[in-house]
Structures are given as structure tokens and as C-alpha cells.
Design a protein around this motif. Structure first.
Motif, PDB file in Angstrom:
ATOM      1  N   PRO A 252       0.788  -1.236   0.000  1.00  0.00           N
ATOM      2  CA  PRO A 252       0.000   0.000   0.000  1.00  0.00           C
ATOM      3  C   PRO A 252       0.814   1.279   0.000  1.00  0.00           C
ATOM      4  O   PRO A 252       0.298   2.340  -0.364  1.00  0.00           O
ATOM      5  CB  PRO A 252      -0.828  -0.127   1.292  1.00  0.00           C
ATOM      6  N   GLU A 253       2.085   1.222   0.406  1.00  0.00           N
ATOM      7  CA  GLU A 253       2.895   2.433   0.482  1.00  0.00           C
ATOM      8  C   GLU A 253       3.575   2.791  -0.834  1.00  0.00           C
ATOM      9  O   GLU A 253       4.279   3.800  -0.902  1.00  0.00           O
ATOM     10  CB  GLU A 253       3.967   2.279   1.573  1.00  0.00           C
ATOM     11  N   ARG A 254       3.360   1.993  -1.854  1.00  0.00           N
ATOM     12  CA  ARG A 254       4.097   2.250  -3.104  1.00  0.00           C
ATOM     13  C   ARG A 254       3.841   3.655  -3.673  1.00  0.00           C
ATOM     14  O   ARG A 254       4.811   4.348  -4.034  1.00  0.00           O
ATOM     15  CB  ARG A 254       3.771   1.183  -4.151  1.00  0.00           C
ATOM     16  N   PRO A 255       2.586   4.122  -3.787  1.00  0.00           N
ATOM     17  CA  PRO A 255       2.386   5.481  -4.320  1.00  0.00           C
ATOM     18  C   PRO A 255       3.108   6.546  -3.499  1.00  0.00           C
ATOM     19  O   PRO A 255       3.706   7.472  -4.060  1.00  0.00           O
ATOM     20  CB  PRO A 255       0.870   5.658  -4.280  1.00  0.00           C
ATOM     21  N   ALA A 256       3.067   6.433  -2.170  1.00  0.00           N
ATOM     22  CA  ALA A 256       3.746   7.416  -1.330  1.00  0.00           C
ATOM     23  C   ALA A 256       5.255   7.353  -1.512  1.00  0.00           C
ATOM     24  O   ALA A 256       5.940   8.393  -1.517  1.00  0.00           O
ATOM     25  CB  ALA A 256       3.387   7.174   0.142  1.00  0.00           C
ATOM     26  N   LEU A 257       5.784   6.162  -1.683  1.00  0.00           N
ATOM     27  CA  LEU A 257       7.226   6.026  -1.913  1.00  0.00           C
ATOM     28  C   LEU A 257       7.621   6.646  -3.247  1.00  0.00           C
ATOM     29  O   LEU A 257       8.652   7.325  -3.350  1.00  0.00           O
ATOM     30  CB  LEU A 257       7.625   4.549  -1.883  1.00  0.00           C
ATOM     31  N   GLU A 258       6.818   6.418  -4.261  1.00  0.00           N
ATOM     32  CA  GLU A 258       7.121   7.002  -5.569  1.00  0.00           C
ATOM     33  C   GLU A 258       7.082   8.521  -5.504  1.00  0.00           C
ATOM     34  O   GLU A 258       7.922   9.202  -6.124  1.00  0.00           O
ATOM     35  CB  GLU A 258       6.137   6.462  -6.606  1.00  0.00           C
ATOM     36  N   ALA A 259       6.139   9.063  -4.736  1.00  0.00           N
ATOM     37  CA  ALA A 259       6.072  10.524  -4.572  1.00  0.00           C
ATOM     38  C   ALA A 259       7.302  11.034  -3.813  1.00  0.00           C
ATOM     39  O   ALA A 259       7.859  12.091  -4.151  1.00  0.00           O
ATOM     40  CB  ALA A 259       4.793  10.905  -3.830  1.00  0.00           C
ATOM     41  N   LEU A 260       7.742  10.294  -2.801  1.00  0.00           N
ATOM     42  CA  LEU A 260       8.931  10.686  -2.048  1.00  0.00           C
ATOM     43  C   LEU A 260      10.172  10.656  -2.936  1.00  0.00           C
ATOM     44  O   LEU A 260      11.022  11.563  -2.863  1.00  0.00           O
ATOM     45  CB  LEU A 260       9.109   9.742  -0.855  1.00  0.00           C
ATOM     46  N   ILE A 261      10.272   9.635  -3.775  1.00  0.00           N
ATOM     47  CA  ILE A 261      11.422   9.542  -4.684  1.00  0.00           C
ATOM     48  C   ILE A 261      11.464  10.752  -5.616  1.00  0.00           C
ATOM     49  O   ILE A 261      12.518  11.344  -5.855  1.00  0.00           O
ATOM     50  CB  ILE A 261      11.345   8.223  -5.472  1.00  0.00           C
ATOM     51  N   ARG A 262      10.292  11.160  -6.106  1.00  0.00           N
ATOM     52  CA  ARG A 262      10.250  12.347  -6.986  1.00  0.00           C
ATOM     53  C   ARG A 262      10.632  13.602  -6.211  1.00  0.00           C
ATOM     54  O   ARG A 262      11.381  14.444  -6.718  1.00  0.00           O
ATOM     55  CB  ARG A 262       8.850  12.495  -7.588  1.00  0.00           C
ATOM     56  N   SER A 263      10.142  13.717  -4.988  1.00  0.00           N
ATOM     57  CA  SER A 263      10.427  14.926  -4.220  1.00  0.00           C
ATOM     58  C   SER A 263      11.904  15.039  -3.855  1.00  0.00           C
ATOM     59  O   SER A 263      12.421  16.149  -3.679  1.00  0.00           O
ATOM     60  CB  SER A 263       9.578  14.951  -2.947  1.00  0.00           C
ATOM     61  N   GLU A 264      12.588  13.899  -3.747  1.00  0.00           N
ATOM     62  CA  GLU A 264      14.023  13.886  -3.461  1.00  0.00           C
ATOM     63  C   GLU A 264      14.863  13.931  -4.741  1.00  0.00           C
ATOM     64  O   GLU A 264      16.093  13.851  -4.675  1.00  0.00           O
ATOM     65  CB  GLU A 264      14.391  12.631  -2.661  1.00  0.00           C
ATOM     66  N   ALA A 265      14.196  14.071  -5.882  1.00  0.00           N
ATOM     67  CA  ALA A 265      14.878  14.127  -7.195  1.00  0.00           C
ATOM     68  C   ALA A 265      15.762  12.890  -7.409  1.00  0.00           C
ATOM     69  O   ALA A 265      16.889  12.989  -7.898  1.00  0.00           O
ATOM     70  CB  ALA A 265      15.698  15.411  -7.324  1.00  0.00           C
ATOM     71  N   LEU A 266      15.213  11.722  -7.060  1.00  0.00           N
ATOM     72  CA  LEU A 266      15.962  10.469  -7.175  1.00  0.00           C
ATOM     73  C   LEU A 266      15.379   9.534  -8.233  1.00  0.00           C
ATOM     74  O   LEU A 266      15.673   8.339  -8.244  1.00  0.00           O
ATOM     75  CB  LEU A 266      15.970   9.742  -5.820  1.00  0.00           C
ATOM     76  N   ASP A 267      14.579  10.090  -9.137  1.00  0.00           N
ATOM     77  CA  ASP A 267      13.915   9.244 -10.139  1.00  0.00           C
ATOM     78  C   ASP A 267      14.889   8.375 -10.920  1.00  0.00           C
ATOM     79  O   ASP A 267      14.576   7.220 -11.266  1.00  0.00           O
ATOM     80  CB  ASP A 267      13.123  10.123 -11.126  1.00  0.00           C
ATOM     81  N   ASP A 268      16.081   8.903 -11.200  1.00  0.00           N
ATOM     82  CA  ASP A 268      17.052   8.160 -12.005  1.00  0.00           C
ATOM     83  C   ASP A 268      17.920   7.229 -11.175  1.00  0.00           C
ATOM     84  O   ASP A 268      18.693   6.453 -11.740  1.00  0.00           O
ATOM     85  CB  ASP A 268      17.967   9.138 -12.767  1.00  0.00           C
ATOM     86  N   ARG A 269      17.788   7.299  -9.849  1.00  0.00           N
ATOM     87  CA  ARG A 269      18.700   6.516  -9.001  1.00  0.00           C
ATOM     88  C   ARG A 269      17.998   5.492  -8.115  1.00  0.00           C
ATOM     89  O   ARG A 269      18.671   4.660  -7.505  1.00  0.00           O
ATOM     90  CB  ARG A 269      19.532   7.462  -8.136  1.00  0.00           C
ATOM     91  N   VAL A 270      16.680   5.574  -8.034  1.00  0.00           N
ATOM     92  CA  VAL A 270      15.924   4.610  -7.233  1.00  0.00           C
ATOM     93  C   VAL A 270      14.974   3.848  -8.150  1.00  0.00           C
ATOM     94  O   VAL A 270      14.167   4.458  -8.863  1.00  0.00           O
ATOM     95  CB  VAL A 270      15.130   5.292  -6.105  1.00  0.00           C
ATOM     96  N   LEU A 271      15.089   2.554  -8.141  1.00  0.00           N
ATOM     97  CA  LEU A 271      14.250   1.693  -8.977  1.00  0.00           C
ATOM     98  C   LEU A 271      13.255   0.966  -8.093  1.00  0.00           C
ATOM     99  O   LEU A 271      13.641   0.239  -7.178  1.00  0.00           O
ATOM    100  CB  LEU A 271      15.114   0.672  -9.724  1.00  0.00           C
ATOM    101  N   MET A 272      11.963   1.152  -8.374  1.00  0.00           N
ATOM    102  CA  MET A 272      10.919   0.364  -7.727  1.00  0.00           C
ATOM    103  C   MET A 272      10.681  -0.861  -8.596  1.00  0.00           C
ATOM    104  O   MET A 272      10.036  -0.793  -9.640  1.00  0.00           O
ATOM    105  CB  MET A 272       9.644   1.194  -7.589  1.00  0.00           C
TER     106      MET A 272
END
Length: 407
Positions: A252-272
Motif C-alpha cells: 500500500p505504500e508504493r504510491p507514497a514512496l514514488e512521490a517521495l522519490i520524486r520529491s528527493e529528485a531520485l527518479d534516475d537513481r531509485v528503482l521500484m
């Protein structure tokens, strides 16, 4: 079942055990895997085993899974509303018939509850009705549940207290869980039976599913598992830009984690990466720089055993049961995931120090042989023997279930 009588008739099983689980296949998780492996080991040892579990709309009420009969049973509980009580009163009689029919069909020697929930409430009622010995194994459900069901349900709290008093034996995977049961639910005593791991499932280290250098987190994406803390630690650690964080799992936390990854500007470094099958998890661990377990609380942590099995360096939460078996600086690095700076320091140190990682991995591989499912089942079998011997000695437990007040 091994053995037989002199006339060729099958020998009676040494024990007839109903494993009463909160959940089972096709659902996937630590409790489901624990019960599955224990059922297999008990059957191979010559015991008759059935799994009785909560019906979550799985399908047929009785299924054969890997040679074990699995009964999916209804478990209605009363709620606080007038409508909820009415629905419970309608649903209870057929549910109770299903549970008592399971007893009469299988005739277990004892009931072994795994992860107390509605399944435990009904097992406690069967214990009283049929005078069946009750064994309760807590998997940390009272402290590591995202839904805080024990805080919300008076029925579960009261039933667990009564079940712990009534049980002939109580076990848990760590002393941490037993201590919480003692403090919160009045448990007296209790025995640690740790989790296990399938040692035949080894990571090859040659066909890692992810390219490049990465650290790995694996588990259900719930708040308790702390993957948000791991993302924040990764952002804070300031690691080389070519190092990635891979998070394998769903929840259930996946959407919140994806939002956190975007807010930390880690889209290119964190793979879900989503949920992976066990063999792929083993290979992902074997190919990782380190496996990180950032849980806010962890009853035991099977992921730690999986990391050891795959020869991966382990960074493990210090909150919960891990401190009882992971040796800090020897076969893992223990760190409080709520301490942001300490967590970032631990991650930086493990990533930078190849010798440390090699020592941790080697020590973990040496330790993991202590945690086989065969040993887990052997501990339960010894527990069953003690429980049933006490019953035979006091003449309290007859052969097969006997209904209180039956003629």
C-alpha cells in the motif's frame, strides 16, 4: 507417510497437527511461507498435517496444496455497530459449523495457531469445545502491523489474553516478541523458535536482474517496513551517482514512496522493481553491494537470513528482534533507522569498505546454516511432544477430540 504395520496397513501418524494460520497461499508473506515450510517438514517427518486458514475469498473451501490439505474457513467477528452485530449473528452459525466440521473430519491431536487474528479466536473456541491442546505462535502481529488491528479490536485483545493463558505452549521468533506479549497481554513464560530459510535457494551471483552497482531493500511496502526511511537515508548519504537503490516488493505504500522519490529528485537513481519471485530475489541479493532492512520494528527479519544465504552484506534495523541474532559488526551492521545521520553513516561505511562487506557476508554465510526449516520444525515437534505427554500423563487429553458435554 513413512512406515507401516506388520500387515502392510499404514502406520498412524505420530501427531495430527492443525496449523491454524492467519493467511495462506495464494497470499504471499512471511507467515504464509513459515507455515508452508513447517507443514512440509512435519509431513516429511511422518505427521499428519492440515492447514486451517482464514477464508479471504480464495475459492474452494478445501484445496490440496503441495500435498497438504488446506481448509479456508470463515471467521466472522462482532463489531461495535448494531448492524455489525446483526451480521455477525447471522454469519456465526455456519462459520462455527465449518470449524467444528474440520475438527471432526481431521481429528487433530492439537491446534497450533500462527499469527493470532480471527483464526486464533476460533481456535480458542475449538480448544474449549473439544479439549484440544492449544499452541500459540506469535509472529509479531501485535507490534508490527500497519493496520494496528489489536489497538482497534477489543475482541482480538481479550481473545489473545485468554489464549495465552489457555495455551499449553507459546512461542515466538524472538525474545523481543515474547517481551511485548508479556508486557501487553500478560504472557507468562514463552519459548523462542526462530524463523528459517530455504538453503537450497542460492543466489548465483552471475545473473543479477539489475545492471550496475546497487544496494537493495526487499519486503512488503507497508509503513512498518520503513522503506520511506531508506529512501531518505539514501538521499542523505551522498553516495556516488552511479550507485542505485533498488526496492523490491509491493504494497500500500508504493504510491507514497514514488512521490517521495520524486520529491528527493531520485527518479534516475531509485528503482521500484515490484514483487520478485524467490529465485530472482536471491540473485538480486547476491549481486548487490548490500541488503538494507530499514524496518521501524521487525519481529525477526527473514530478509536477514535471505541476505546471509545469498552472500550479501547486511545492514539491519536494530528495532525489534534482530538484535537477538544479528551480531553488530560481525555478520551485519545494526542501526536505528529512525536515526537519520547514523543510518546514512552506516550506509556510507558499508558501501565504501569492501573488506567490511566481505567479512559481513562470510560471517553471515557461516551463520545461516543454523536457521533451517528442519530445525524450526524439530523445535515445534519437541514442543508438541511435551504438550501431548503432559496431557497423557494427566489423562486430560483423550485420543482424538472430545466435545465438552458430549454424550
Amino acid at each position: 507417510m513413512p512406515g507401516g504395520g506388520p500387515d502392510g496397513t499404514p502406520a498412524r501418524a505420530r501427531h495430527r497437527v492443525a496449523l491454524v494460520a492467519s493467511s495462506y497461499a495464494p497470499h504471499v508473506g512471511g507467515v504464509e511461507e513459515h507455515v508452508r515450510q513447517v507443514a512440509r517438514e512435519l509431513a516429511e517427518a511422518g505427521d499428519a498435517v492440515e492447514v486451517w486458514t482464514v477464508d479471504r475469498g480464495t475459492g474452494p473451501g478445501v484445496r490440496e496444496i503441495e500435498g497438504v490439505t488446506v481448509r479456508y474457513l470463515p471467521t466472522p467477528l462482532p463489531s461495535g455497530s448494531v448492524g455489525g452485530v446483526g451480521r455477525f449473528l447471522v454469519a456465526l452459525p455456519p462459520a462455527w459449523r465449518a470449524w467444528t466440521s474440520a475438527v471432526r473430519a481431521f481429528r487433530p491431536d492439537l491446534l497450533h495457531v500462527h499469527c493470532f487474528g480471527p483464526n486464533g479466536v476460533y481456535a480458542l473456541a475449538l480448544h474449549r469445545r473439544f479439549r484440544l491442546p492449544l499452541v500459540v505462535t506469535s509472529h509479531g502481529e501485535t507490534v508490527a502491523d500497519d493496520t494496528a488491528v489489536f489497538e482497534r479490536s477489543t475482541v482480538l485483545r481479550v481473545s489473545l489474553r485468554r489464549a495465552l493463558r489457555a495455551a499449553a505452549a507459546v512461542t515466538a521468533p524472538s525474545e523481543f516478541v515474547l517481551e511485548r506479549l508479556r508486557a501487553d497481554f500478560g504472557l507468562v513464560g514463552g519459548e523462542v523458535v526462530p524463523n528459517g530459510v530455504d538453503l537450497t535457494l542460492q543466489g548465483s551471483g552471475q545473473r543479477t536482474p539489475f545492471e550496475g552497482r546497487y544496494v537493495l531493500g526487499v519486503g512488503r511496502l507497508g509503513r512498518i517496513k520503513g522503506f520511506d526511511l531508506l529512501v531518505e537515508t539514501f538521499a542523505r548519504a551522498g553516495l556516488d551517482p552511479d550507485l542505485r537503490l533498488v526496492i523490491a516488493g509491493d504494497g500500500p505504500e508504493r504510491p507514497a514512496l514514488e512521490a517521495l522519490i520524486r520529491s528527493e529528485a531520485l527518479d534516475d537513481r531509485v528503482l521500484m522493481a515490484g514483487r520478485l519471485d524467490p529465485a530472482t530475489v536471491a540473485d538480486a541479493m547476491a549481486g548487490s553491494i548490500a541488503v538494507i532492512v530499514p524496518s521501524r520494528v521487525e519481529a525477526f527479519g527473514i530478509v536477514a537470513l535471505e541476505a546471509w544465504r545469498s552472500g550479501a552484506a547486511l545492514v539491519m534495523t536494530s528495532r525489534g528482534g534482530a538484535a537477538g541474532f544479528v551480531r553488530d559488526g560481525v555478520d551485519g551492521v545494526l542501526v536505528d533507522p529512525l536515526d537519520a545521520e547514523a543510518s546514512a553513516d552506516a550506509l556510507r561505511r558499508v558501501v565504501a569498505d569492501g573488506d567490511l562487506r566481505a567479512r559481513l557476508a562470510s560471517a553471515g554465510r557461516s551463520r545461516v546454516a543454523e536457521y533451517t526449516w528442519h530445525r524450526v520444525a524439530a523445535a515445534y515437534l519437541a514442543c508438541y511432544e511435551r504438550v501431548l505427554a503432559r496431557g497423557r500423563g494427566s489423562n486430560r487429553v483423550p485420543a482424538g477430540p472430545r466435545e465438552v458435554g458430549s454424550r
